[in-house]
Design a protein around this motif. Sequence first.
Motif, PDB file in Angstrom:
ATOM      1  N   ILE A  20       0.832  -1.201   0.000  1.00 15.55           N
ATOM      2  CA  ILE A  20       0.000   0.000   0.000  1.00 15.55           C
ATOM      3  C   ILE A  20       0.866   1.250   0.000  1.00 15.55           C
ATOM      4  N   GLU A  21       1.967   1.222   0.713  1.00 16.01           N
ATOM      5  CA  GLU A  21       2.839   2.398   0.766  1.00 16.01           C
ATOM      6  C   GLU A  21       3.416   2.725  -0.606  1.00 16.01           C
ATOM      7  N   THR A  22       3.613   1.720  -1.445  1.00 12.96           N
ATOM      8  CA  THR A  22       4.101   1.956  -2.813  1.00 12.96           C
ATOM      9  C   THR A  22       3.054   2.704  -3.617  1.00 12.96           C
ATOM     10  N   ALA A  23       1.807   2.285  -3.483  1.00 11.37           N
ATOM     11  CA  ALA A  23       0.715   2.974  -4.174  1.00 11.37           C
ATOM     12  C   ALA A  23       0.599   4.409  -3.701  1.00 11.37           C
ATOM     13  N   LEU A  24       0.724   4.614  -2.406  1.00  9.73           N
ATOM     14  CA  LEU A  24       0.637   5.959  -1.834  1.00  9.73           C
ATOM     15  C   LEU A  24       1.722   6.862  -2.405  1.00  9.73           C
ATOM     16  N   ASN A  25       2.930   6.337  -2.507  1.00  9.17           N
ATOM     17  CA  ASN A  25       4.044   7.118  -3.056  1.00  9.17           C
ATOM     18  C   ASN A  25       3.825   7.465  -4.522  1.00  9.17           C
ATOM     19  N   ARG A  54      -6.105   6.195   0.941  1.00  9.67           N
ATOM     20  CA  ARG A  54      -6.239   7.106   2.079  1.00  9.67           C
ATOM     21  C   ARG A  54      -7.007   6.433   3.226  1.00  9.67           C
ATOM     22  N   ASP A  55      -8.084   5.714   2.871  1.00 10.49           N
ATOM     23  CA  ASP A  55      -8.868   5.031   3.900  1.00 10.49           C
ATOM     24  C   ASP A  55      -8.075   3.917   4.575  1.00 10.49           C
ATOM     25  N   ALA A  56      -7.160   3.323   3.810  1.00  7.13           N
ATOM     26  CA  ALA A  56      -6.357   2.221   4.356  1.00  7.13           C
ATOM     27  C   ALA A  56      -5.139   2.719   5.120  1.00  7.13           C
ATOM     28  N   SER A  57      -4.835   4.009   4.956  1.00  7.54           N
ATOM     29  CA  SER A  57      -3.657   4.571   5.632  1.00  7.54           C
ATOM     30  C   SER A  57      -4.043   5.007   7.041  1.00  7.54           C
ATOM     31  N   PRO A  58      -3.422   4.455   8.044  1.00  4.85           N
ATOM     32  CA  PRO A  58      -3.765   4.802   9.428  1.00  4.85           C
ATOM     33  C   PRO A  58      -3.246   6.182   9.815  1.00  4.85           C
ATOM     34  N   SER A  59      -3.737   6.675  10.892  1.00  9.47           N
ATOM     35  CA  SER A  59      -3.263   7.946  11.439  1.00  9.47           C
ATOM     36  C   SER A  59      -1.791   7.823  11.824  1.00  9.47           C
ATOM     37  N   ILE A  60      -1.078   8.921  11.733  1.00 11.84           N
ATOM     38  CA  ILE A  60       0.344   8.901  12.112  1.00 11.84           C
ATOM     39  C   ILE A  60       0.499   8.636  13.606  1.00 11.84           C
ATOM     40  N   PHE A  61      -0.591   8.790  14.337  1.00 11.48           N
ATOM     41  CA  PHE A  61      -0.537   8.541  15.779  1.00 11.48           C
ATOM     42  C   PHE A  61      -0.819   7.078  16.116  1.00 11.48           C
ATOM     43  N   ASP A  62      -1.174   6.298  15.064  1.00 10.38           N
ATOM     44  CA  ASP A  62      -1.446   4.873  15.281  1.00 10.38           C
ATOM     45  C   ASP A  62      -0.115   4.130  15.414  1.00 10.38           C
ATOM     46  N   GLN A  63       0.016   3.323  16.411  1.00 10.58           N
ATOM     47  CA  GLN A  63       1.269   2.584  16.640  1.00 10.58           C
ATOM     48  C   GLN A  63       1.552   1.583  15.528  1.00 10.58           C
ATOM     49  N   ASN A  64       0.508   1.150  14.803  1.00  6.71           N
ATOM     50  CA  ASN A  64       0.692   0.178  13.720  1.00  6.71           C
ATOM     51  C   ASN A  64       0.782   0.858  12.360  1.00  6.71           C
ATOM     52  N   SER A  66       3.202   2.016  10.299  1.00  2.51           N
ATOM     53  CA  SER A  66       4.105   1.449   9.291  1.00  2.51           C
ATOM     54  C   SER A  66       3.677   0.050   8.887  1.00  2.51           C
ATOM     55  N   LYS A  67       3.213  -0.717   9.826  1.00  8.49           N
ATOM     56  CA  LYS A  67       2.822  -2.099   9.556  1.00  8.49           C
ATOM     57  C   LYS A  67       1.652  -2.185   8.582  1.00  8.49           C
ATOM     58  N   GLN A  68       0.641  -1.318   8.757  1.00 12.45           N
ATOM     59  CA  GLN A  68      -0.530  -1.350   7.870  1.00 12.45           C
ATOM     60  C   GLN A  68      -0.170  -0.938   6.447  1.00 12.45           C
ATOM     61  N   LEU A  69       0.745  -0.005   6.299  1.00 11.81           N
ATOM     62  CA  LEU A  69       1.146   0.437   4.963  1.00 11.81           C
ATOM     63  C   LEU A  69       1.919  -0.637   4.208  1.00 11.81           C
ATOM     64  N   LYS A  70       2.398  -1.628   4.903  1.00  7.90           N
ATOM     65  CA  LYS A  70       3.141  -2.704   4.251  1.00  7.90           C
ATOM     66  C   LYS A  70       2.234  -3.848   3.807  1.00  7.90           C
ATOM     67  N   GLU A  72      -0.371  -5.823   1.407  1.00  4.04           N
ATOM     68  CA  GLU A  72      -0.405  -5.895  -0.053  1.00  4.04           C
ATOM     69  C   GLU A  72      -1.599  -5.108  -0.600  1.00  4.04           C
ATOM     70  N   ILE A  73      -1.406  -4.538  -1.771  1.00  5.14           N
ATOM     71  CA  ILE A  73      -2.426  -3.705  -2.392  1.00  5.14           C
ATOM     72  C   ILE A  73      -3.686  -4.488  -2.712  1.00  5.14           C
ATOM     73  N   GLN A  74      -3.564  -5.786  -2.926  1.00 10.56           N
ATOM     74  CA  GLN A  74      -4.722  -6.597  -3.266  1.00 10.56           C
ATOM     75  C   GLN A  74      -5.745  -6.656  -2.117  1.00 10.56           C
ATOM     76  N   THR A  75      -5.318  -6.296  -0.915  1.00  8.22           N
ATOM     77  CA  THR A  75      -6.228  -6.311   0.224  1.00  8.22           C
ATOM     78  C   THR A  75      -7.216  -5.152   0.197  1.00  8.22           C
ATOM     79  N   ILE A  76      -6.939  -4.131  -0.600  1.00  4.93           N
ATOM     80  CA  ILE A  76      -7.842  -2.970  -0.653  1.00  4.93           C
ATOM     81  C   ILE A  76      -8.339  -2.664  -2.065  1.00  4.93           C
ATOM     82  N   MET A  77      -7.854  -3.370  -3.077  1.00  3.59           N
ATOM     83  CA  MET A  77      -8.248  -3.049  -4.445  1.00  3.59           C
ATOM     84  C   MET A  77      -9.715  -3.405  -4.694  1.00  3.59           C
TER      85      MET A  77
END
Length: 214
Positions: A20-25, A54-64, A66-70, A72-77
Amino acid sequence: MLVEEVMKKEVITLPSHARIETALNLLNKYHIRHIPIVNDEKEILGIVSDRDVRDASPSIFDQNHSKQLKNEIQTIMSKPVITVHPLDFVEEVAGIFYENEIACVPVTKNNKLIGIVTEKDVLYTLIQLTGIHEQSSQLEIRVEDKIGTLPKITNLIGEYKINISSVLIYPDKREPNKKIIVFRIQTMNPIPVIESLKNDDYEVLWPNISGVKQ
């Protein structure tokens, strides 16, 4: 106008296992709103939008965070994906956008991705088709819905050696047996045409210029 004339041929894509982070970038880098997800044969597997990411990207205050952004894109497509053919008409794509409440369709040929059309592409094309990007005047005429009316009016306009940029026809909501014809003509002085139309008993709705015979 055909889809192949307006589609973007250079399309940013991702495989289903991309993060997901690749798509965001990519969305941020290329200022795009959609990324088709394809396999090695360029067949469409899904599509993601900036909203999906954007919906799949957690708040920067969320402890997880970095983990959620890693993930796979197929989980939200989104899938299955509505596609169009390069020989479809742009007007049909506009209908697809409206009926399905989407803003982008991949273009495929032989089940392989060859382009993409966005809502912005369609809007720009419709602007070109209506001719409003040129110096011109608009005429709106209410007419009886009968054969031969359109060529009579175009011939009348042609007598003034004026080119017609575009013609649109739509039903008159007030009178079902009539149509509204909208001409965009290449002149900044439509008064002689309006006078001639009114002399021939055509009902000119626009422009309603004072001093011109009603």
